[in-house]
Design a protein around this motif. Sequence first.
Motif, PDB file in Angstrom:
ATOM      1  N   ARG A 188      11.216  -6.907   0.444  1.00 19.53           N
ATOM      2  CA  ARG A 188      10.738  -6.121   1.582  1.00 19.53           C
ATOM      3  C   ARG A 188      10.488  -4.679   1.181  1.00 19.53           C
ATOM      4  O   ARG A 188       9.442  -4.094   1.493  1.00 19.53           O
ATOM      5  N   TYR A 241      10.141  -3.574  -1.929  1.00 20.12           N
ATOM      6  CA  TYR A 241       9.104  -3.596  -2.960  1.00 20.12           C
ATOM      7  C   TYR A 241       7.716  -3.550  -2.335  1.00 20.12           C
ATOM      8  O   TYR A 241       6.833  -2.798  -2.791  1.00 20.12           O
ATOM      9  N   ARG A 242       7.505  -4.321  -1.291  1.00 18.40           N
ATOM     10  CA  ARG A 242       6.195  -4.327  -0.628  1.00 18.40           C
ATOM     11  C   ARG A 242       5.906  -2.984   0.026  1.00 18.40           C
ATOM     12  O   ARG A 242       4.773  -2.508  -0.007  1.00 18.40           O
ATOM     13  N   ARG A 243       6.934  -2.380   0.598  1.00 14.04           N
ATOM     14  CA  ARG A 243       6.729  -1.076   1.234  1.00 14.04           C
ATOM     15  C   ARG A 243       6.352  -0.009   0.206  1.00 14.04           C
ATOM     16  O   ARG A 243       5.424   0.772   0.409  1.00 14.04           O
ATOM     17  N   SER A 270       5.092  -0.495  -2.767  1.00 11.04           N
ATOM     18  CA  SER A 270       3.781  -0.852  -3.329  1.00 11.04           C
ATOM     19  C   SER A 270       2.653  -0.413  -2.396  1.00 11.04           C
ATOM     20  O   SER A 270       1.610   0.092  -2.851  1.00 11.04           O
ATOM     21  N   GLU A 271       2.867  -0.580  -1.100  1.00  9.09           N
ATOM     22  CA  GLU A 271       1.852  -0.184  -0.122  1.00  9.09           C
ATOM     23  C   GLU A 271       1.664   1.325  -0.106  1.00  9.09           C
ATOM     24  O   GLU A 271       0.541   1.829  -0.008  1.00  9.09           O
ATOM     25  N   LEU A 272       2.774   2.065  -0.241  1.00  8.64           N
ATOM     26  CA  LEU A 272       2.684   3.521  -0.282  1.00  8.64           C
ATOM     27  C   LEU A 272       1.942   3.981  -1.539  1.00  8.64           C
ATOM     28  O   LEU A 272       1.134   4.922  -1.492  1.00  8.64           O
ATOM     29  N   GLU A 328      -0.318   2.213  -3.144  1.00  9.39           N
ATOM     30  CA  GLU A 328      -1.722   1.854  -2.960  1.00  9.39           C
ATOM     31  C   GLU A 328      -2.429   2.863  -2.049  1.00  9.39           C
ATOM     32  O   GLU A 328      -3.602   3.217  -2.282  1.00  9.39           O
ATOM     33  N   ASP A 329      -1.724   3.333  -1.023  1.00 11.13           N
ATOM     34  CA  ASP A 329      -2.301   4.352  -0.150  1.00 11.13           C
ATOM     35  C   ASP A 329      -2.616   5.623  -0.939  1.00 11.13           C
ATOM     36  O   ASP A 329      -3.658   6.255  -0.722  1.00 11.13           O
ATOM     37  N   ASN A 355      -5.763   4.996  -2.909  1.00 10.20           N
ATOM     38  CA  ASN A 355      -6.947   4.992  -2.043  1.00 10.20           C
ATOM     39  C   ASN A 355      -7.324   6.396  -1.591  1.00 10.20           C
ATOM     40  O   ASN A 355      -8.496   6.664  -1.277  1.00 10.20           O
ATOM     41  N   ARG A 377       0.780  10.700   2.954  1.00  9.54           N
ATOM     42  CA  ARG A 377       1.900   9.828   3.329  1.00  9.54           C
ATOM     43  C   ARG A 377       3.013   9.889   2.289  1.00  9.54           C
ATOM     44  O   ARG A 377       4.200   9.845   2.634  1.00  9.54           O
TER      45      ARG A 377
END
Length: 464
Positions: free
Chosen positions: A316, A318-320, A322-324, A326-327, A330, A362
């Motif tokens: 859970r 790790y996904r958070r 990773s998403e940060l 990726e943001d 981007n 972010r």
Amino acid sequence: MTINGAPARADSWISVVNPATGRVFAQAPDCSAAQLDQAVAAARQAFTTWRKVPLEERQALVRKAGTRLIENAPELSRLFTQEQGRPVGAAEQEIAGAGLWMHAVAQMAPPIHVSEDSAAQLVETRYVPLGVICAISPWNFPVSLAMWKVAPALVAGNTIVLKPSPFTPLCTLRIGQIFAEILPAGVLNVISGGDALGPLMTAHPGFDKISFTGSSATGKRVMESAAKDLKRVTLELGGNDAAIVMPDVDLDEVAEKIFFGAFFNTSQICVATKRLYVHDSIYDDLRDRLVAIAQRTKVGDGSEQGTVLGPIQNERQYRRVSELLEDARNANLTLLHGGEVPNNGGYFIPLTIVDNPPENARVVQEEAFGPILPMLRFTEIDEVIERVNDSEYGLAGAVWSKDTDKALEIARSIETGTVWINQNLMLRPDTAFGGRKNSGLGVENGLDGLLEYMAPQAVYLARG
């Protein structure tokens, strides 16, 4: 599980994953609502006698428990690494350190305040235990942060039902078995379970206080649940901790300290540096040093020789993280990475420094709780203090400078519960630790932390 001093089996189980592989390696009991009732009832019954045990005897038993924890640290450390991910040596340090922490807490005693002692009357305020404590501990420091609750609660004369994180239940369950050989039955009950168990506990009418360590979002739900019957709460929550590096520092001396203040435990520390404000005149030099340290720091399986930093603890998180990350990509932010990390299904993310992102990014505004460190330039000290304090959190911060008088002045302007000067991640059992804003409510550690588990009682005795 340990309920009323005896082993308790469960009808269902939760899976425990090794974060270095992403694979299940063990099962832990999933406590039922009925077993929770049994644990609370056992603690309630034990409280009737435990509260009457003289303080010196309670202190001695907590001290003995701490000694047993130290003795069992080598055995527990490999289990710790399997479930938490941190290298074995650092795991053993946490477990043994938690035992020493218990020794220190066992020396504490509540004060008695005498307002008047005259021929007319005696007026004194003493402190009495609250009753049954609901203790919920996190996955990032599963042993030490559990003992931060257990030791003062027991010294104060309370009994406890302790629940570790479902991601890291195994060491705590084993510690419950070890301590059952020392403490009277029902004084410390250790249960485990999935996400449904925590809300059952915080809503349970049999608890007198909740001590919770975790995210700010969950802490708010805990407080809402506790409000229904006015349970006392201590909440140690998240932080987006900032460090200010002044231009007079010796970069060769402080660079590694700053690095591990941000990345130790793979940045999964509520008080880790998560925003690094560096004076413009030394920014490039410090950035380059930190990147170099990141590139030579081995990230991998904590059971392997030479590993310095382990994985993110759970999928859970790790996904958070990773998403940060990726943001940030981007948004075309400049990302400077450390060395390669394993690609084996484990929850590994490369050590990453974000080079001078905008303040509203972010990655600056949110707590990553993972190995992503934004570095930001500043020139004026008043302006950077304003940026540091412009946060919903207020847990900890740091100032790095050779001018200690100026550093103290800056530290006193930072709106956090703890500020370090020329050091970081230093906490003591005899010193209060707590957060402001969304970082928490109440205090752990020190005499203030002990009194969080007690209530004042004023006694008036007429003498004439």
